[in-house]
Scaffold this active site. Sequence first.
Site, short mmCIF file in Angstrom:
data_model
loop_
_atom_site.label_atom_id
_atom_site.label_comp_id
_atom_site.label_asym_id
_atom_site.label_seq_id
_atom_site.Cartn_x
_atom_site.Cartn_y
_atom_site.Cartn_z
N HIS A 117 1.38 -1.20 0.46
CA HIS A 117 0.14 -0.11 -0.27
C HIS A 117 0.89 1.05 0.10
O HIS A 117 0.22 1.79 -0.01
CB HIS A 117 -0.93 0.04 0.86
CG HIS A 117 -1.90 -1.37 0.99
ND1 HIS A 117 -2.79 -0.93 0.52
CD2 HIS A 117 -2.39 -2.32 1.94
CE1 HIS A 117 -3.55 -2.11 0.41
NE2 HIS A 117 -3.15 -3.03 1.73
N GLU A 143 -8.55 10.88 -3.59
CA GLU A 143 -7.60 8.76 -4.00
C GLU A 143 -8.90 8.79 -4.33
O GLU A 143 -10.43 8.45 -3.08
CB GLU A 143 -7.19 8.99 -2.92
CG GLU A 143 -6.22 9.43 -2.78
CD GLU A 143 -4.65 9.37 -2.33
OE1 GLU A 143 -4.31 8.08 -1.57
OE2 GLU A 143 -3.83 9.93 -1.62
N ARG A 173 -3.08 17.93 2.17
CA ARG A 173 -1.29 18.18 2.21
C ARG A 173 -0.99 18.16 1.28
O ARG A 173 -1.44 17.87 -0.17
CB ARG A 173 -1.08 17.67 3.26
CG ARG A 173 -0.60 15.80 3.15
CD ARG A 173 0.50 15.71 3.57
NE ARG A 173 -0.11 13.86 3.02
CZ ARG A 173 0.76 13.04 2.60
NH1 ARG A 173 0.72 13.73 1.34
NH2 ARG A 173 0.64 11.50 2.27
#
Length: 447
Positions: free
Chosen positions: A235, A275, A291
């Site tokens: 990941h 995402e 961020r």
Amino acid sequence: MFQKILIANRGEIALRVLRACKELGIQTVVVHSTADADAMHVRLADESVCIGPPPSRDSYLNVHQIVAACEITGADAVHPGYGFLSENAKFADILAAHNITFIGPTGDHIRIMGDKIEAKRTAKRLGIPVVPGSDGAISEEKEAKRVAAEIGYPVIIKASAGGGGRGMKVARSEADLEIALQTAKSEAGAAFGDDAVYIEKYLEKPRHIELQVFGDGAGRGVHFGERDCSLQRRHQKVWEEANSPALNAEERARIGGICAKAVADLGYSGAGTIEFLYEDGEFYFIEMNTRLQVEHPVTEAITGIDLVHEQIRVASGGGLSVRQEDIKFNGHAIECRINAEDPRTFTPSPGTITHFHTPGGLGIRVDSGVYSGYKIPPYYDSLIGKLIVHGRNRVECMMRLRRALDEFVVDGIKTTLPLFRDLVGNPDIANGDYDIHWLEKYLAKEE
């Protein structure tokens, strides 16, 4: 515009922010641990303040010391980079209480998106497509079985407060569910101090697509296109591309418009990344990072827009410098994360770099804070640099990447450069035919 910015980070990202500040004529202050006294960003900053010993909790995560450094040096803003305190809502609140600007979103927005369950609820409310799953935390096996039966197996159990693959377990049948639930809760509690978990439909062969967004905090939002971050190990992203080989212009405009509208409606300020998992033409929200991302340079390469400049401009009250129609996508870019690790076992490889030579030429960029003679400390993330390559199209980009990797020299320690030299010659990678499981399977075959 700010007079002096304190950079609350280290390594290549601290140097990246420092360069942006110098271009804008802003004075810089960097903080550092005793282990980073000889770091390049410390050497180049206008001022530096040692804030503690090597362990992050005693230095880069020490809020009191960072605020004190701001007050001592007169810094009127803090850029947190990524990692460390960049998504710490309490840190943003404390800076605000001291009349110091946090170059990022509000503490409230960080809190909303930092809680995976609340983030999913918010995304759904804003019109962002989400993965089918539970509406909130799952605490009992009976409830987990009900949700799993509704959405269908396989399912994935995720930590609400998690990231980096910790607290994530896949259950392919009801028989797997009990142990998966217990294990995920246990891992989540140990890693994050919060054992809350939720359930989502598990997609078999998705790609990881993320949208770079910006908001001005006053109801305007734009997107800077997508990045494909599907090549991952445990990941963790390894290789990123912009634009994605899997999307066409119509899909890009559709999901980009949804995301830009969402950040505008949220009143979001600054840089963010939304995402998704992408499979069979559909997007499914995973999370929003509040961020700057490690992989932001590939977006800069294809848009020609400095995202750190944009962060500073928005945080200072100057608003966005571009409208959506001003943002054009030019060519293709790939980033390889060069880590101080064994390229096969991925064991960290700290030590002294005896020779460091970076590639050059048209379309080549290297973001790194290391140099020949620099000693990689064992206390932090193993990222030592990023190779970013841009071409007029993906074929030219891959040609340049192959050449740049051959030129890149890092002696004295082990790095992941050999892995990328293998990948750039692989037919699946050359064709852009991969998903989030591809790299794990490739590495397993190589063992």
